[in-house]
Design an enzyme around this catalytic site. Structure first.
Site, mmCIF file in Angstrom:
data_model
loop_
_atom_site.group_PDB
_atom_site.id
_atom_site.type_symbol
_atom_site.label_atom_id
_atom_site.label_comp_id
_atom_site.label_asym_id
_atom_site.label_seq_id
_atom_site.Cartn_x
_atom_site.Cartn_y
_atom_site.Cartn_z
ATOM 1 C CB ALA A 33 -0.926 0.028 1.203
ATOM 2 C CG ASP A 34 1.324 3.679 -3.119
ATOM 3 O OD1 ASP A 34 0.844 3.984 -4.220
ATOM 4 O OD2 ASP A 34 2.251 2.869 -2.991
ATOM 5 N NE ARG A 35 -1.334 9.165 2.381
ATOM 6 C CZ ARG A 35 -1.359 10.387 1.887
ATOM 7 N NH1 ARG A 35 -2.497 10.982 1.646
ATOM 8 N NH2 ARG A 35 -0.256 11.034 1.640
ATOM 9 C CB ALA B 80 -4.515 4.651 -1.205
ATOM 10 C CG PHE C 79 -3.065 5.148 -6.237
ATOM 11 C CD1 PHE C 79 -2.034 4.325 -5.815
ATOM 12 C CD2 PHE C 79 -2.737 6.364 -6.810
ATOM 13 C CE1 PHE C 79 -0.716 4.712 -5.971
ATOM 14 C CE2 PHE C 79 -1.425 6.758 -6.976
ATOM 15 C CZ PHE C 79 -0.404 5.924 -6.547
#
Length: 106
Positions: free
Chosen positions: A6-8, A16, A84
């Site tokens: 995950a990026d966030r 996300a 995303f």
């Protein structure tokens, strides 16, 4: 089990990541497989309450309307091409960080 990146990650546990992650979470839930997100602790953003606050980058329309510079879709067609997607926390069984596993409270 299914493990993705995950990026966030936001305060409520929504994540996300690249397009397709949400669909993997749905498939894992449907088939009774665990769904885990491996993420550096620095990617956890407790200042954002939920995934609804995450800005989703829109990629260029020509990624979907052209191949090798040749248009394959009608001129003026509307294109939605997000980079995303957001996976809701209720589909995630735990976060795997360099500090260990973070799971939901029972």
């Amino acid at each position: 089990a299914v493990v993705v990146g995950a990026d966030r990650v936001v305060a409520n546990g929504d994540t996300a990541n690249k397009i397709g992650t949400y669909q993997l979470a749905i498939a894992a839930k449907h088939h009774g497989a665990g769904f885990y997100v491996a993420v550096p602790f620095t990617s956890i953003d407790t200042k954002m309450a939920s995934g609804q606050e995450i800005h989703i980058e829109q990629r260029k329309a020509d990624e979907l309307t052209c191949i090798n510079g040749m248009r394959i879709a009608a001129e003026g067609i509307n294109v939605w091409n997000p980079a995303f997607d957001v996976t809701p926390a209720e589909l995630i069984d735990g976060l795997i960080t360099e500090h260990g596993m973070i799971t939901k409270e029972p």
